[in-house]
Design an enzyme around this catalytic site. Structure first.
Site, PDB file in Angstrom:
ATOM      1  N   ALA A 261       0.842  -1.202   0.000  1.00  0.00           N
ATOM      2  CA  ALA A 261       0.000   0.000   0.000  1.00  0.00           C
ATOM      3  C   ALA A 261       0.875   1.249   0.000  1.00  0.00           C
ATOM      4  CB  ALA A 261      -0.931   0.000   1.202  1.00  0.00           C
ATOM      5  N   GLU A 264       2.811   1.435  -3.808  1.00  0.00           N
ATOM      6  CA  GLU A 264       2.135   1.639  -5.082  1.00  0.00           C
ATOM      7  C   GLU A 264       1.439   3.002  -5.166  1.00  0.00           C
ATOM      8  OE1 GLU A 264      -0.784  -1.270  -6.190  1.00  0.00           O
ATOM      9  OE2 GLU A 264      -0.681  -0.671  -8.294  1.00  0.00           O
ATOM     10  N   SER A 266       2.172   5.977  -3.641  1.00  0.00           N
ATOM     11  CA  SER A 266       3.077   7.114  -3.884  1.00  0.00           C
ATOM     12  C   SER A 266       3.713   6.993  -5.256  1.00  0.00           C
ATOM     13  CB  SER A 266       4.215   7.175  -2.863  1.00  0.00           C
ATOM     14  OG  SER A 266       3.759   6.871  -1.597  1.00  0.00           O
ATOM     15  N   CYS A 372      -6.506   5.810   5.574  1.00  0.00           N
ATOM     16  CA  CYS A 372      -5.095   5.464   5.356  1.00  0.00           C
ATOM     17  C   CYS A 372      -4.208   5.704   6.587  1.00  0.00           C
ATOM     18  CB  CYS A 372      -4.539   6.266   4.179  1.00  0.00           C
ATOM     19  SG  CYS A 372      -2.828   5.830   3.812  1.00  0.00           S
ATOM     20  N   GLU A 381       5.924  12.567   1.459  1.00  0.00           N
ATOM     21  CA  GLU A 381       6.716  11.969   0.382  1.00  0.00           C
ATOM     22  C   GLU A 381       6.376  12.625  -0.963  1.00  0.00           C
ATOM     23  OE1 GLU A 381       6.125   7.763   0.702  1.00  0.00           O
ATOM     24  OE2 GLU A 381       7.265   7.418  -1.133  1.00  0.00           O
TER      25      GLU A 381
HETATM   26  C1  HEM Z   1       0.286   8.500  -1.121  1.00  0.00           C
HETATM   27  C2  HEM Z   1      -0.921   8.288  -1.324  1.00  0.00           C
HETATM   28  C3  HEM Z   1      -1.802   7.281  -0.616  1.00  0.00           C
HETATM   29  C4  HEM Z   1      -3.129   7.139  -0.892  1.00  0.00           C
HETATM   30  C5  HEM Z   1      -3.937   7.938  -1.914  1.00  0.00           C
HETATM   31  C6  HEM Z   1      -3.624   6.097  -0.011  1.00  0.00           C
HETATM   32  C7  HEM Z   1      -4.949   5.697   0.033  1.00  0.00           C
HETATM   33  C8  HEM Z   1      -5.483   4.819   0.946  1.00  0.00           C
HETATM   34  C9  HEM Z   1      -6.899   4.552   1.126  1.00  0.00           C
HETATM   35  C10 HEM Z   1      -8.021   5.182   0.323  1.00  0.00           C
HETATM   36  C11 HEM Z   1      -7.032   3.641   2.141  1.00  0.00           C
HETATM   37  C12 HEM Z   1      -8.351   3.112   2.721  1.00  0.00           C
HETATM   38  C13 HEM Z   1      -8.737   1.768   2.186  1.00  0.00           C
HETATM   39  C14 HEM Z   1     -10.091   1.319   2.689  1.00  0.00           C
HETATM   40  O1  HEM Z   1     -10.786   2.073   3.382  1.00  0.00           O
HETATM   41  O2  HEM Z   1     -10.501   0.184   2.376  1.00  0.00           O
HETATM   42  C15 HEM Z   1      -5.694   3.333   2.594  1.00  0.00           C
HETATM   43  C16 HEM Z   1      -5.391   2.432   3.596  1.00  0.00           C
HETATM   44  C17 HEM Z   1      -4.112   2.061   3.911  1.00  0.00           C
HETATM   45  N1  HEM Z   1      -2.934   2.662   3.474  1.00  0.00           N
HETATM   46 FE1  HEM Z   1      -2.787   4.198   2.195  1.00  0.00          FE
HETATM   47  N2  HEM Z   1      -2.603   5.625   0.759  1.00  0.00           N
HETATM   48  C18 HEM Z   1      -1.463   6.318   0.434  1.00  0.00           C
HETATM   49  C19 HEM Z   1      -0.215   6.150   1.009  1.00  0.00           C
HETATM   50  C20 HEM Z   1       0.109   5.178   1.919  1.00  0.00           C
HETATM   51  C21 HEM Z   1       1.418   4.993   2.488  1.00  0.00           C
HETATM   52  C22 HEM Z   1       2.647   5.859   2.212  1.00  0.00           C
HETATM   53  C23 HEM Z   1       1.337   3.909   3.297  1.00  0.00           C
HETATM   54  C24 HEM Z   1       2.503   3.382   4.068  1.00  0.00           C
HETATM   55  C25 HEM Z   1       2.551   2.926   5.154  1.00  0.00           C
HETATM   56  C26 HEM Z   1      -0.039   3.402   3.231  1.00  0.00           C
HETATM   57  C27 HEM Z   1      -0.536   2.289   3.897  1.00  0.00           C
HETATM   58  C28 HEM Z   1      -1.882   1.985   4.035  1.00  0.00           C
HETATM   59  C29 HEM Z   1      -2.388   0.892   4.858  1.00  0.00           C
HETATM   60  C30 HEM Z   1      -1.558  -0.102   5.637  1.00  0.00           C
HETATM   61  C31 HEM Z   1      -3.797   0.948   4.778  1.00  0.00           C
HETATM   62  C32 HEM Z   1      -4.820   0.054   5.503  1.00  0.00           C
HETATM   63  C33 HEM Z   1      -5.329   0.802   6.717  1.00  0.00           C
HETATM   64  C34 HEM Z   1      -6.499   0.116   7.409  1.00  0.00           C
HETATM   65  O3  HEM Z   1      -7.205  -0.678   6.773  1.00  0.00           O
HETATM   66  O4  HEM Z   1      -6.723   0.391   8.587  1.00  0.00           O
HETATM   67  N3  HEM Z   1      -0.748   4.208   2.393  1.00  0.00           N
HETATM   68  N4  HEM Z   1      -4.766   4.067   1.853  1.00  0.00           N
END
Ligand code: HEM
Ligand code: SF4
Lengths: 423, 73
Positions: A261, A264, A266, A372, A381
């Site tokens: 997550a 991909e 970023s 997120c 980033e």
């Molecule tokens: C840079 C743009 C990013 C976008 C647009 C983005 C978007 C999202 C979104 C929409 C979700 C929610 C998914 C859901 O509700 O089913 C999510 C969850 C998550 N993201 Fe990101 N993300 C980004 C960056 C990152 C980064 C840098 C990390 C690094 C650690 C990350 C790790 C995660 C994880 C582990 C989840 C699951 C959280 C949970 O279910 O409690 N994401 N992300």
């Protein structure tokens, strides 16, 4: 502007016997989904109509399932923060866009596809790593990574590829350093996520790709249990794993999803955001004049591009009432983040990129308990990667017209496969 | 009930439901912090009038419903 009240939903497909020779029905009760973007910057055009008309839209996805599509900003927020919103991929109605994805998520149970209280337990092992304060302290390290990778880009022959030669290298390096994954092969994750994140992959292909990734993480957990370093895998191995609060099988999934997550999203955001600014020289000029606008510009780019548009898949475990209609208990739905982020009731002139739009109530990072976990890192980033790129390469230009850029249309996160650039 | 303008808001934050992404800290760093585990800590429960807009923004941005801003009766 007020919207018409929702009408009771009648299913035309059920009401009239389908004629197999006829064109597939394209009413709003049977919309083929996912839709494609006509412009790489903008969520699909049909979202506007879905937002406006009364009643929820019902989609038909490749698996044959028929999840509801939620599009208005207030509804997307409500549908994602409702206690009856389940992210559990083991539910038969869970609307995964690829069959491979559903089988693998049901088996591996990454916390993005879990419900409370299991979800809460795992998430709490990670949130401390991504607080506003912890992420702020990462700034110098991320600046150093971007400075190094921009020199790599400049060392390439033109046209160079902004995805492979910059964005992928930045995002992979940042997330691997944080987790404590050694960086021998910067293309490794790109290869893994391009298989694991694709709707076209079968369960076997996804399993094989993730098997490679898990083998690597498994060895790292062993090494770091014995010789802990200052990184996330070491802290999880010597903390929750050592205390028996999480199984090794689950820990592998949780580290795997964080890597995927964080990498991909970023990787896809940086080249798209760079192109969007190149296409809007007036907005770029504002940023050059007043660098304090950068943090707000990053949120605006996140809203405008909404690359994670279709990631928010859910099942309603009870009826979920929304302004546009009620999602019946037991049905799957997709809360379309790009549709919410382009809702003109909340974002006036949503198709306009406006770096001074001081509205950060977008849902590019989702909403509710799954919002997120890495968002503070993601924002920082993207900001640093863009600032370093435009400072060091002020003459950067795209080699292809927007319409000719190859889109990653089969991926859960929207992005471009290749962005040839010169300077 | 009509509340006199300028009356202070009172903040509560439920650590049981907090999802720890720090939207509250971004909205109002003078009113909220996150502890080492990433969970919300209220720095000032009684919001000074000049900070009430930030307090309401924090309640709006909070994705988990943990933050609430009430008018004391
Ligand atoms: C840079 C743009 C990013 C976008 C647009 C983005 C978007 C999202 C979104 C929409 C979700 C929610 C998914 C859901 O509700 O089913 C999510 C969850 C998550 N993201 Fe990101 N993300 C980004 C960056 C990152 C980064 C840098 C990390 C690094 C650690 C990350 C790790 C995660 C994880 C582990 C989840 C699951 C959280 C949970 O279910 O409690 N994401 N992300
Ligand atoms: S915004 Fe809400 S969920 Fe996020 S840290 Fe603050 S209280 Fe917790």
């Amino acid at each position: 502007m007020t919207r018409p009240a929702p009408e009771p939903f009648t299913d035309p497909v059920a009401a009239t016997a389908p004629d197999p020779a006829a064109e597939p029905v394209r009413t709003h009760e049977d919309t083929p989904f996912p839709l494609v973007r006509s412009c790489p910057f903008t969520p699909p055009d049909d979202y506007a109509g879905m937002r406006e008309r009364p009643g929820l839209t019902r989609a038909r996805i490749p698996s044959g399932k028929r999840p509801w599509l939620v599009t208005r900003h207030e509804d997307v927020r409500a549908a994602l923060s409702h206690p009856a919103a389940s992210s559990d991929a083991r539910h038969p109605a869970f609307p995964a866009l690829g069959d491979g994805e559903q089988a693998v998520a049901a088996e591996l149970r990454p916390f993005i596809r879990m419900d409370p209280p299991d979800h809460t337990r795992v998430r709490r092992m990670l949130v401390g790593e991504f607080t506003v304060r912890r992420v702020r302290a990462m700034r110098p390290a991320i600046e150093a990574v971007c400075a190094e990778q921009v020199e790599y880009l400049l060392g390439r022959q033109t046209p160079a590829d902004l995805v492979a030669d910059y964005a992928n290298r930045v995002s992979t390096t940042v997330i691997c350093r944080l987790l404590g994954v050694p960086l021998d092969d910067l293309e490794f994750f790109r290869r893994i996520t391009s298989i694991s994140g694709s709707r076209d992959s079968t369960a076997e292909e996804v399993n094989a790709a993730l098997g490679e990734l898990f083998g690597l993480i498994d060895r790292l957990i062993d090494d770091k249990s014995k010789d802990p370093q200052d990184d996330l895998i070491s802290r999880l191995a010597t903390g929750p794993l050592a205390r028996g609060e999480i199984t090794r099988h689950s820990l592998l999934s949780q580290i795997g999803i964080t890597l995927n997550a964080g990498h991909e999203t970023s990787r896809n955001m940086i080249p798209l955001a760079a192109l969007a600014l190149l296409e809007h020289p007036d907005q770029m000029a504002l940023l050059r004049e007043d660098p304090d606008l950068w943090p707000g510009a990053v949120d605006e780019l996140l809203r405008y591009l909404s690359v994670a548009d279709v990631i928010t898949l859910r099942v309603a475990t009870e009826d979920i009432p929304l302004s546009s209609g009620t999602i019946p208990a037991g049905d799957g739905y997709i809360a379309l983040l790009g549709a919410a982020d382009h809702d003109p009731e909340v974002f006036p002139e949503p198709e306009r990129l406006d770096v001074r739009r001081a509205q950060r109530n977008h849902v590019a990072f989702g909403y509710g308990t799954h919002q997120c976990v890495g968002q503070n890192l993601g924002r920082l980033e993207i900001e640093i990667a863009l600032r370093v790129l435009f400072d060091r390469v002020p003459t950067l230009r795209s080699e292809l017209a927007l319409a000719d850029l190859p889109a990653r249309s089969s991926s859960a996160i929207f992005g471009l496969d290749e962005v040839p650039v010169s300077w | 009930m009509v509340t006199p303008t300028g009356s202070t808001l009172r903040l509560t934050a439920d650590r049981e439901v907090c999802a720890g992404a720090g939207q509250c800290v971004r909205a109002a760093p003078d009113l909220f912090d996150q502890d080492d585990d990433g969970l919300v800590v209220v720095l000032r429960a009684d919001v000074p009038p000049e900070a009430s807009e930030r307090a309401l923004t924090a309640a709006d941005w909070c994705p988990s419903g943990a933050v609430a801003a009430h008018r004391p009766r």
